[in-house]
Motif scaffolding. Structure first.
Motif, PDB file in Angstrom:
ATOM      1  N   GLY A  98      15.571 -29.522 -54.336  1.00 12.65           N
ATOM      2  CA  GLY A  98      15.484 -28.910 -55.916  1.00 12.65           C
ATOM      3  C   GLY A  98      16.375 -27.656 -55.739  1.00 12.65           C
ATOM      4  O   GLY A  98      16.591 -27.130 -56.939  1.00 12.65           O
ATOM      5  N   GLU A 145      14.667 -41.592 -61.566  1.00 10.07           N
ATOM      6  CA  GLU A 145      15.136 -42.847 -60.846  1.00 10.07           C
ATOM      7  C   GLU A 145      14.326 -44.132 -61.570  1.00 10.07           C
ATOM      8  O   GLU A 145      15.154 -45.037 -61.434  1.00 10.07           O
ATOM      9  CB  GLU A 145      14.549 -42.572 -59.359  1.00 10.07           C
ATOM     10  N   ASP A 201      15.790 -32.485 -62.305  1.00 12.43           N
ATOM     11  CA  ASP A 201      14.551 -31.584 -63.273  1.00 12.43           C
ATOM     12  C   ASP A 201      14.882 -31.369 -64.736  1.00 12.43           C
ATOM     13  O   ASP A 201      14.046 -31.584 -65.716  1.00 12.43           O
ATOM     14  CB  ASP A 201      13.859 -30.518 -62.377  1.00 12.43           C
TER      15      ASP A 201
END
Ligand code: KG4
Ligand code: ZN
Length: 345
Positions: free
Chosen positions: A144, A191, A174
């Motif tokens: 991230g 996903e 994100d």
């Protein structure tokens, strides 16, 4: 008869972002316990991690997480040889919680303290089960906060070849999930949505930054998704709410395919540059099945040995911290009690 070397058991602590984690690992490989308290539910309404909320949640979670890690492993302080903690990179006010706890335990239990680089630890998760590392090796850490390519000579010797110039790959997942109103963290929901979508439906940009560059840039693709949903320069209305499930799935699949394309091409580029025999993959985004499968396919074609972190150890955990710390223990690399958290690596 030669005596066996003494087994080394390390307590690892991880608080760099939004997971509070502790683990007990013996000799860098034997996982005696691994406890992770995720805070994702606290950050989901903001579409990303809020540092103040993360720090406060670490303070609340750390003691129960530590106690559980010790009791699940069936060990007491007398069985522990060292305390390891991720002290960089990450959110400073989150790291500070783990670092302070590790220092207090090291002081009161009279144990050595080991400082661990969180991004390097993600790659350690890929090396965990490998008996030997055939060199040269190229390592992709994709999370991230970071997208980094290394020339990896050993778990402790990682030479940075390229890194992100703006958003990390996980951050792009994100942000795109937030644009598509799919929730947080973005990786798993993108996903899932992508499975029903056509990866060729939309031609999102693949930013390669020059023919030899090993750096990454994912802010362009994030903006391209935003413009696709809100009109060029955000001058249109937000169409996401009125999109069909298929349209959302096509955006998710096309976005995911573009990110994977860049990650895989850059990894191959790095592997060619260093004439690699091995490719390593770790970090939260490495949990992505499409990325794992694509890299597996191309590494097979090029005859590189691919080492991928097990899915359960891709996102933040403390096994990777205790495991990498074992290499530092053996090399005699210890931190002192003045150890500080650092936002950057
Ligand atoms: O390594 P990690 O747990 O934390 C950092 O060090 O940042 O990585 C978290 C990131 C998040 O951005 C999350 O969306 C992404 O990893 N991620 C995924 C998947 N699972 C988590 N990205 C793509 N596909 C996934 N399945
Ligand atoms: Zn991480």
């Amino acid at each position: 008869m030669q005596s066996q070397p003494r087994k080394i058991t390390i307590l690892g602590i991880e608080t760099s972002c939004d997971e509070t984690a502790a683990a007990i690992v013996t000799d860098g490989k034997v996982i005696r316990s691994s406890v992770v308290a995720s805070q994702a539910h606290l950050h989901s309404e903001y579409g990303g991690v809020v540092p103040e909320i993360a720090s406060r949640a670490h303070i609340e979670n750390l003691y129960p997480v530590l106690s559980k890690a010790l009791s699940q492993a069936g060990v007491t302080k007398d069985d522990i040889d060292a305390i390891a903690v991720a002290n960089q990179p990450g959110l400073t006010i989150a790291l500070i919680v783990g670092v302070t706890a590790a220092k207090a335990l090291a002081f009161f239990w009279n144990k050595p303290l080991i400082a661990v680089n969180h991004v390097h630890a993600h790659l350690q998760a890929a090396m965990l089960q490998a008996e030997n590392l055939e060199l040269p090796a190229v390592a992709l850490a994709v999370s991230g906060g970071h997208t980094c390519l290394y020339d990896c000579e050993s778990p402790l010797e990682l030479k940075l070849l390229g890194t992100t110039t703006d958003d990390a790959a996980g951050e792009a997942f994100d942000k795109v999930a937030s644009i598509l109103k799919l929730g947080y963290p973005g990786g798993p929901v993108i996903e899932r949505a992508a499975r029903a979508g056509n990866p060729r439906a939309i031609d999102f940009p693949r930013t390669m930054l020059g023919p030899d560059s090993l750096d990454f840039s994912f802010s362009g693709i994030k903006t391209a998704v935003l413009y696709h949903c809100r009109g060029q320069d955000m001058l249109g209305e937000d169409r996401v709410a009125s999109m069909s499930g298929q349209e959302i799935a096509d955006i998710a699949a096309s976005f995911q395919a573009a990110v994977i394309d860049v990650l895989v091409k850059k990894t191959l580029r790095a592997a060619e540059q260093v004439r690699a025999k091995t490719v390593l993959l770790g970090g939260g985004v490495a949990a992505n099945s499409a990325l794992r499968e694509t890299l597996e396919k191309v590494c097979g074609e090029k005859r590189y040995r691919l080492l991928v972190a097990p899915k359960s150890l891709c996102t933040d955990n403390a096994v990777m911290i205790a495991s990498l710390a074992w290499h530092k223990y053996r090399a005699g690399v210890f931190a002192d009690l003045a150890l500080e958290p650092k936002a950057s690596a």
